[in-house]
Design a protein around this motif. Structure first.
Motif, PDB file in Angstrom:
ATOM      1  N   ARG A 114       0.785  -1.273  -0.057  1.00 24.00           N
ATOM      2  CA  ARG A 114       0.066  -0.043   0.009  1.00 24.00           C
ATOM      3  C   ARG A 114       0.803   1.266  -0.024  1.00 24.00           C
ATOM      4  NH1 ARG A 114      -0.432   1.196   5.813  1.00 24.00           N
ATOM      5  NH2 ARG A 114       0.297  -0.814   6.836  1.00 24.00           N
ATOM      6  N   LYS A 115       0.592   2.188  -0.809  1.00 28.54           N
ATOM      7  CA  LYS A 115       1.093   3.544  -0.845  1.00 28.54           C
ATOM      8  C   LYS A 115       1.009   4.427   0.541  1.00 28.54           C
ATOM      9  CE  LYS A 115       1.902   7.727  -3.117  1.00 28.54           C
ATOM     10  NZ  LYS A 115       1.591   8.628  -4.324  1.00 28.54           N
ATOM     11  N   LEU A 116       1.942   4.778   1.117  1.00 27.66           N
ATOM     12  CA  LEU A 116       1.688   5.646   2.297  1.00 27.66           C
ATOM     13  C   LEU A 116       1.947   7.072   2.173  1.00 27.66           C
ATOM     14  CD1 LEU A 116       4.205   3.473   4.574  1.00 27.66           C
ATOM     15  CD2 LEU A 116       1.577   3.175   4.329  1.00 27.66           C
ATOM     16  N   ASP A 117       2.790   7.392   1.309  1.00 28.41           N
ATOM     17  CA  ASP A 117       2.803   8.887   0.931  1.00 28.41           C
ATOM     18  C   ASP A 117       3.777   9.157  -0.258  1.00 28.41           C
ATOM     19  OD1 ASP A 117       2.717  11.542   1.324  1.00 28.41           O
ATOM     20  OD2 ASP A 117       3.287  11.805   3.391  1.00 28.41           O
ATOM     21  N   THR A 118       4.034  10.405  -0.645  1.00 29.55           N
ATOM     22  CA  THR A 118       5.014  10.690  -1.428  1.00 29.55           C
ATOM     23  C   THR A 118       6.127  11.174  -0.668  1.00 29.55           C
ATOM     24  OG1 THR A 118       3.108  11.400  -3.189  1.00 29.55           O
ATOM     25  CG2 THR A 118       5.542  12.327  -3.484  1.00 29.55           C
ATOM     26  N   VAL A 119       7.360  10.931  -1.051  1.00 29.81           N
ATOM     27  CA  VAL A 119       8.662  11.415  -0.580  1.00 29.81           C
ATOM     28  C   VAL A 119       9.608  12.128  -1.335  1.00 29.81           C
ATOM     29  CG1 VAL A 119       8.642   9.856   1.493  1.00 29.81           C
ATOM     30  CG2 VAL A 119       9.707   9.287  -0.751  1.00 29.81           C
ATOM     31  N   GLU A 120      10.206  13.290  -1.196  1.00 33.07           N
ATOM     32  CA  GLU A 120      11.159  13.770  -2.050  1.00 33.07           C
ATOM     33  C   GLU A 120      12.350  14.438  -1.275  1.00 33.07           C
ATOM     34  OE1 GLU A 120      10.703  18.031  -4.837  1.00 33.07           O
ATOM     35  OE2 GLU A 120       8.918  16.743  -4.379  1.00 33.07           O
ATOM     36  N   ILE A 121      13.663  14.293  -1.959  1.00 32.44           N
ATOM     37  CA  ILE A 121      14.763  15.235  -1.365  1.00 32.44           C
ATOM     38  C   ILE A 121      15.389  15.927  -2.388  1.00 32.44           C
ATOM     39  CG2 ILE A 121      14.850  13.262   0.476  1.00 32.44           C
ATOM     40  CD1 ILE A 121      17.567  13.460  -1.870  1.00 32.44           C
ATOM     41  N   GLU A 122      16.288  16.728  -2.135  1.00 34.77           N
ATOM     42  CA  GLU A 122      17.522  17.411  -2.773  1.00 34.77           C
ATOM     43  C   GLU A 122      18.365  17.261  -2.094  1.00 34.77           C
ATOM     44  OE1 GLU A 122      16.512  21.495  -3.823  1.00 34.77           O
ATOM     45  OE2 GLU A 122      14.554  21.441  -3.553  1.00 34.77           O
ATOM     46  N   ALA A 123      19.645  17.161  -3.045  1.00 28.15           N
ATOM     47  CA  ALA A 123      21.038  16.913  -2.696  1.00 28.15           C
ATOM     48  C   ALA A 123      21.910  17.776  -3.342  1.00 28.15           C
ATOM     49  CB  ALA A 123      21.358  15.427  -2.698  1.00 28.15           C
ATOM     50  N   GLY A 124      23.124  18.258  -2.985  1.00 27.49           N
ATOM     51  CA  GLY A 124      23.887  19.062  -3.762  1.00 27.49           C
ATOM     52  C   GLY A 124      23.801  20.664  -3.557  1.00 27.49           C
ATOM     53  N   SER A 125      24.406  21.261  -4.491  1.00 28.60           N
ATOM     54  CA  SER A 125      24.077  22.650  -4.366  1.00 28.60           C
ATOM     55  C   SER A 125      23.504  23.328  -5.439  1.00 28.60           C
ATOM     56  CB  SER A 125      25.657  23.409  -4.337  1.00 28.60           C
ATOM     57  OG  SER A 125      26.373  22.981  -3.199  1.00 28.60           O
ATOM     58  N   ARG A 126      22.546  24.337  -5.139  1.00 26.47           N
ATOM     59  CA  ARG A 126      21.833  24.927  -6.392  1.00 26.47           C
ATOM     60  C   ARG A 126      22.856  26.086  -6.764  1.00 26.47           C
ATOM     61  NH1 ARG A 126      15.683  25.848  -5.805  1.00 26.47           N
ATOM     62  NH2 ARG A 126      15.063  23.844  -5.387  1.00 26.47           N
ATOM     63  N   VAL A 127      23.550  25.819  -7.896  1.00 25.01           N
ATOM     64  CA  VAL A 127      24.629  26.716  -8.411  1.00 25.01           C
ATOM     65  C   VAL A 127      23.817  27.544  -9.527  1.00 25.01           C
ATOM     66  CG1 VAL A 127      26.535  25.091  -7.835  1.00 25.01           C
ATOM     67  CG2 VAL A 127      25.325  25.178 -10.144  1.00 25.01           C
TER      68      VAL A 127
END
Length: 137
Positions: A22-35
């Motif tokens: 069963r789907k629990l939730d949406t997950v999202e991450i960012e990594a690194g530098s916004r250049v």
């Protein structure tokens, strides 16, 4: 009978498994530098996809998931003087945190390799764009 040891973090997979889940939730991450074009560093640090995948799995685990289905990936490369960085300097990963019923070790899953994602340069969706558009959500 040999049993698969408990996983430290949920596996990142490319498609929903065929076993009950069963789907629990949406997950999202960012990594690194916004250049940006104004960034002074001529060689920004590359993103570790292995660490980014681990962070995505940890966020999913915090929501009670025992697996995460990768649904979106965006990598940003840095270009200066017409030369693009060999590796991504900023990555966004999005997925579906899922809970596999029963023993996840008994469920066939297609794992995602962080190394494969880090070296994918043949994607037809690669576009050259200024930083103002690259980070526009």
């Amino acid at each position: 009978m040999w049993a698969m040891p408990a996983l430290a973090t949920p596996p990142v997979i490319v498609e929903a498994p065929s076993c009950a889940h069963r789907k629990l939730d949406t997950v999202e991450i960012e990594a690194g530098s916004r250049v940006s074009e104004g960034t002074i560093d001529r060689m920004p640090t590359a993103v570790s996809y292995r660490l980014a995948f681990n962070r995505l799995a940890e966020v999913a685990q915090e929501k009670g998931a025992n697996a995460v289905v990768l649904r979106g990936h965006r990598a940003t490369y840095f270009t200066r003087d017409g030369r693009r960085s060999k590796q991504a300097v900023h990555v966004q990963l999005r997925g579906a945190a899922i809970f596999i019923e029963g023993d996840p070790a008994d469920c066939a899953m297609k794992l995602v390799s962080p190394r494969d994602y880090a070296t994918r340069h043949d994607d037809p969706r690669i576009v050259e764009t200024p930083s103002t558009q690259a980070y526009d959500d």
